[in-house]
Design an enzyme around this catalytic site. Structure first.
Site, PDB file in Angstrom:
ATOM      1  N   TRP A 126       0.829  -1.217   0.000  1.00  0.00           N
ATOM      2  CA  TRP A 126       0.000   0.000   0.000  1.00  0.00           C
ATOM      3  C   TRP A 126       0.855   1.255   0.000  1.00  0.00           C
ATOM      4  CZ3 TRP A 126      -4.489  -0.416  -1.944  1.00  0.00           C
ATOM      5  CH2 TRP A 126      -5.143  -1.649  -1.874  1.00  0.00           C
ATOM      6  N   ASP A 147      -1.562   6.630   6.382  1.00  0.00           N
ATOM      7  CA  ASP A 147      -2.664   5.820   5.862  1.00  0.00           C
ATOM      8  C   ASP A 147      -2.998   4.789   6.939  1.00  0.00           C
ATOM      9  OD1 ASP A 147      -4.348   4.006   4.703  1.00  0.00           O
ATOM     10  OD2 ASP A 147      -3.041   3.532   3.004  1.00  0.00           O
ATOM     11  N   LYS A 153     -12.493  -1.433   6.880  1.00  0.00           N
ATOM     12  CA  LYS A 153     -11.896  -2.366   7.821  1.00  0.00           C
ATOM     13  C   LYS A 153     -12.478  -2.118   9.224  1.00  0.00           C
ATOM     14  CE  LYS A 153      -8.333  -2.131   4.543  1.00  0.00           C
ATOM     15  NZ  LYS A 153      -8.500  -3.304   3.736  1.00  0.00           N
TER      16      LYS A 153
END
Lengths: 367, 367
Positions: B102, B178, B202
């Protein structure tokens, strides 16, 4: 449980049958032991949901095989930026027909990002009560595409024809339509468009989802310097899953498509219902001394019906009494005032009947 | 109705209590006669929902008053583009610590859009099994900010410290995180960050929603040439309603925040549960001859626990039998293979107990 009649312009009413099915499946989708919200977007069960939604939309709108359907995010407002990035190419200028507030916002975003936007025609001088005619549309010589808003949600102004897009040099440029507030209200000849986009929160599903339908040959026009998620080509290549899409909204859109196909019977049937609904409401307005709608009859929206009361001091009483009668969200947009009844697909004919009865009664008592 | 244990990395499990409440309110929100999905985002009832969600999140994370909370769309991937547009300013370079897939995607998007991105530190050479230490972080002299990924969802690699961001000239640049896969899993010192962002799917709610927490003094740094919806300043000024936000997802996020506050008892309580869950699972892995996890113990994620079987020929049997035992979505990310158990907030301790029991049993029979 109570379900009132909801005339909200968006986020708008959804079919009760769709919400009932979503409720039924909320904690356990078809015995899988989890909610659709909790599924991996790459799982077999979710991919089946997503593909069925796309296939049903393709069938409903009779989308030709050389068009791709994308499910993305950010509302129509994000498409105001994405369209020029995808279609401008080198040296072209975005062209627009301006018929109200949403078209104007699209123009502003293109100008903000790319420095120039050409207004090929506008109904601004007339106060947006009639759309420009074909002969009034003057494309720039470097037009890359022509953008218009077939149905202006706030003004209640709708096109009665599809604009031609030939430049002076004979080149026909793609027609781009923001169909947020009228998609799926009637059959559509997709082959006449280069790009169609629509925010979901009127006739498709919950807010946050946007559907884009793009002709395949346009996928390679894009400038390089755009956010990856804006790229129609990359979205198409990834099946709208460059990253995690708005999975639950996509699922709900699929339930709405299924409802349109199987409960309503398709877009011809939907169109007939929408015609009756809007005919009844405009007849009530035109037959009244209290209510009026300023739009040229040929350009009256079948989805968003704004009207004013002859005496605006009655506005607040009208709204309070309407709400007491179970008729919600009739207040006009804050930029224009008055009233607005949005009568999208999910607003049943009985809601329009109830509204007309209330309007007549209110006029008799207070008009 | 069945509810299985769902170890999906995202979209991930939601608290059953939250889904039950959403189901209860699906067709008629608290007697208003319509679904939250059908409410105008500018209506009093929806604004109350949105404001309560924000206030609860602010309380949970103890967000200082000089930070703004934004609810926007497009996933973390859209923030990979939005962050540099908002923070680069003239002449600066985005700096990154790369600890997995990511973080790498964030680097690629900044490079794609702005030509340059400086990797101030990377764990790539070690195969991303331990995060770089503070002394290994070399900011560029023109660093505008430092971006990192406190918890890498795919690799299961987590920071055990907060990086300092002082450049050689003494200037401290904003730290950007993030936090998609670890936000709300434990208390957080927001004051140490310039910008925090997190995709909802999530620990917050359904996919499609992104939460951004930004320090107020950073709102005016932005370049001019960005899509309006990317602008933190404009989102903040409009209360995240430049256009229609993802209203239903925002509402669901609010239900999750309410659950965290009132059912779980806040982030200290959540943290203790998450510690127990991850301790149990790593202990099972470390005590086994069949399962292994390569991450340095100090950098092991408490949210995403990847593990491999000593004999990969057993992988498919493991997955089939797990699913038969009601343990869903244990397959590792397609880029790395093996297994991964994501044990976010909504995955109960009982799910981890069931997983550990299954793993032990499988090893005894097949290991």
């Amino acid at each position: 449980m109570t379900r009132h009649y909801n005339f909200c312009a968006g986020p708008a009413a959804l079919p009760t049958a769709v919400l009932e099915r979503a409720r039924e499946e909320m904690l356990d989708y078809q015995g899988r032991g989890l909610s659709v919200m909790e599924m991996s977007h790459r799982s077999d069960e979710y991919v089946a949901i997503a593909e069925k939604a796309e296939a049903d939309l393709r069938e409903l709108l009779n989308v030709p095989s050389n068009y791709r359907i994308l499910f993305t995010q950010g509302g129509a407002t994000q498409q105001f930026a994405a369209v020029p990035w995808n279609l401008l190419g080198p040296g072209g200028t975005a062209n627009f027909i301006e018929t109200g507030i949403w078209g104007k916002k699209a123009i502003q975003e293109a100008r903000h990002l790319f420095g120039a936007a050409h207004v090929a025609a506008s109904s601004a001088e007339s106060g947006h009560v009639a759309v420009p005619r074909q002969q009034d549309i003057a494309l720039s010589s470097d037009a890359a595409y022509l953008h218009f808003t077939p149905n202006e949600t706030i003004g209640g102004l709708a096109f009665d024809y599809l604009p031609h897009t030939q430049r002076e040099d004979g080149i026909e440029v793609p027609l781009v339509a923001d169909l947020s507030s009228s998609i799926l209200s009637a059959p559509l000849d997709v082959s006449r468009y280069g790009v169609i986009y629509a925010g979901a929160q009127k006739n498709i599903g919950p807010a946050g989802l946007v559907v884009v339908i793009v002709r395949e040959d346009l996928l390679d026009r894009a400038r390089d310097d755009m956010p990856t998620l804006f790229s129609y080509r990359q979205l198409a290549e990834a099946g709208s899953m460059i990253n995690t899409p708005a999975t639950y909204s996509w699922y709900l859109a699929g339930l709405v498509f299924d409802w349109l196909k199987n409960d309503v019977g398709g877009l011809d049937a939907m169109d007939a219902i929408n015609q009756r609904k809007s005919d009844k409401l405009y007849a009530a307005i035109d037959g009244s001394a209290l209510y009026s709608n300023p739009i040229a009859p040929i350009n009256r929206s079948r989805m968003n019906v704004p009207f004013v009361l002859a005496d605006s001091r009655l506005d607040s009483d009208f709204l309070v009494e309407a709400e007491q009668a179970g008729l919600l969200n009739l207040k006009g947009h804050r930029s224009v005032g008055g009233m607005r009844a949005s009568i999208y697909n999910a607003v049943p004919e009985a809601a329009v009947d109830a509204l007309v009865a209330f309007m007549n009664d209110f006029e008799q008592r207070r008009g």
